[in-house]
Scaffold this active site. Structure first.
Site, short mmCIF file in Angstrom:
data_model
loop_
_atom_site.label_atom_id
_atom_site.label_comp_id
_atom_site.label_asym_id
_atom_site.label_seq_id
_atom_site.Cartn_x
_atom_site.Cartn_y
_atom_site.Cartn_z
N ARG A 76 52.23 39.12 30.64
CA ARG A 76 51.37 38.72 29.51
C ARG A 76 51.32 39.82 28.46
O ARG A 76 51.50 39.56 27.26
CB ARG A 76 49.97 38.40 30.03
N ARG A 96 48.45 33.37 31.60
CA ARG A 96 47.89 34.04 32.76
C ARG A 96 48.43 33.40 34.03
O ARG A 96 48.82 32.23 34.02
CB ARG A 96 46.36 33.96 32.73
N HIS A 152 50.48 40.09 35.61
CA HIS A 152 49.79 40.21 34.32
C HIS A 152 50.57 41.08 33.34
O HIS A 152 50.37 40.98 32.12
CB HIS A 152 48.38 40.77 34.51
N TYR A 195 46.79 46.47 21.54
CA TYR A 195 48.24 46.38 21.37
C TYR A 195 48.69 46.96 20.03
O TYR A 195 49.70 47.67 19.96
CB TYR A 195 48.69 44.91 21.46
N HIS A 237 43.40 34.38 23.24
CA HIS A 237 42.34 35.38 23.06
C HIS A 237 41.33 34.85 22.05
O HIS A 237 41.69 34.54 20.92
CB HIS A 237 42.92 36.70 22.55
N LYS A 252 39.37 27.55 33.29
CA LYS A 252 38.07 26.90 33.49
C LYS A 252 38.24 25.43 33.87
O LYS A 252 37.38 24.84 34.50
CB LYS A 252 37.23 26.99 32.21
#
Length: 246
Positions: free
Chosen positions: A180, A75, A177, A212, A203, A102
């Site tokens: 990605r 990301r 993005h 996908y 993920h 985070k």
């Protein structure tokens, strides 16, 4: 800048561009058009499109940022935290350590579940990164791209404008993005296991991969060549010989 194949204007040459073993660009482009028509599948670029877009990033700092997004699927917020210390480029199996977004607001050693390792499997990219770091000599713990998300988006917009001015157009909107989504699709085209891709992309929920993989369900259905049309006259003749149903 006329040595890049125009992606929409030369169908004969475009069809020869490889996507993965056994998959050509024209087929993959047609499949993408079908898969994204409903808006349920994320917009993604194919490998030749990414190569062309990177070609229009003459600034090495810009180029290496988006090459990193393409080679890792990380990301944009994760890319902003990368330092030279994040990369291990000297070993037999080069890799990059990616910290969860985070971690940015915390101090100290991040928990194990907020760090993931992504192999760098493209030797050309590894050599480019090594060369760039040798040239720029950043400090080991200094962020490589200490700029805002908006600045990164502007770098990308500049590259898209350069490409368009040179006659190279992209049929989907391109954002950071997008790289990605493109990484995940590229890995799927190269037949990497879903669980492996899920782990590399960070993920947590396996269902996140379904958006996908439905692309390949369309591909499978398209190649089955299941016929539905028959000769009505012959069918009627056969049915006429059968006794009436009671």
């Amino acid at each position: 800048m006329n040595n890049v194949i125009p992606l929409q204007n030369s169908p004969e040459r475009v069809s020869l561009l490889p996507i993965a073993p056994g998959v050509d660009f024209a087929t993959a482009l047609s499949l993408r058009r079908m898969a994204t028509s409903t808006g349920a599948t994320p917009a993604y670029l194919l490998a030749p499109e990414v190569s062309a877009l990177l070609f229009y990033m003459p600034d090495q700092r810009h180029h290496m940022l988006f090459a990193t997004l393409w080679n890792t699927g990380m990301r944009i917020g994760e890319a902003r935290m990368l330092t030279p210390e994040s990369f291990d480029l000297d070993g037999v199996r080069p890799f990059v350590r990616i910290l969860s977004e985070k971690v940015r607001a915390r101090r100290g050693r991040p928990p194990k579940d907020e760090v993931r390792l992504v192999p760098l499997t493209d030797i050309s990219y590894v050599r480019q990164m090594e060369s760039w770091m040798i040239t720029t000599r950043p400090r080991r713990r200094e962020p490589l791209w200490a700029v805002t998300d908006e600045t990164m988006r502007n770098w990308l917009k500049q590259a898209v404008r350069r490409a368009e001015a040179d006659g190279v157009h992209f049929s989907i909107p391109v954002t950071p993005h997008t790289f990605r989504h493109s990484y995940i699709m590229h890995m799927l085209y190269h037949r990497q296991p879903r669980k492996v891709i899920q782990a590399l992309a960070g993920h947590r929920d396996p269902r996140s991969m379904e958006v996908y993989t439905r692309v390949f369900a369309l591909d499978m259905a398209a190649t089955l060549a299941v016929p539905f049309t028959g000769d009505g006259r012959d069918a009627a003749e056969i049915l006429r010989t059968l006794p009436p149903l009671k």
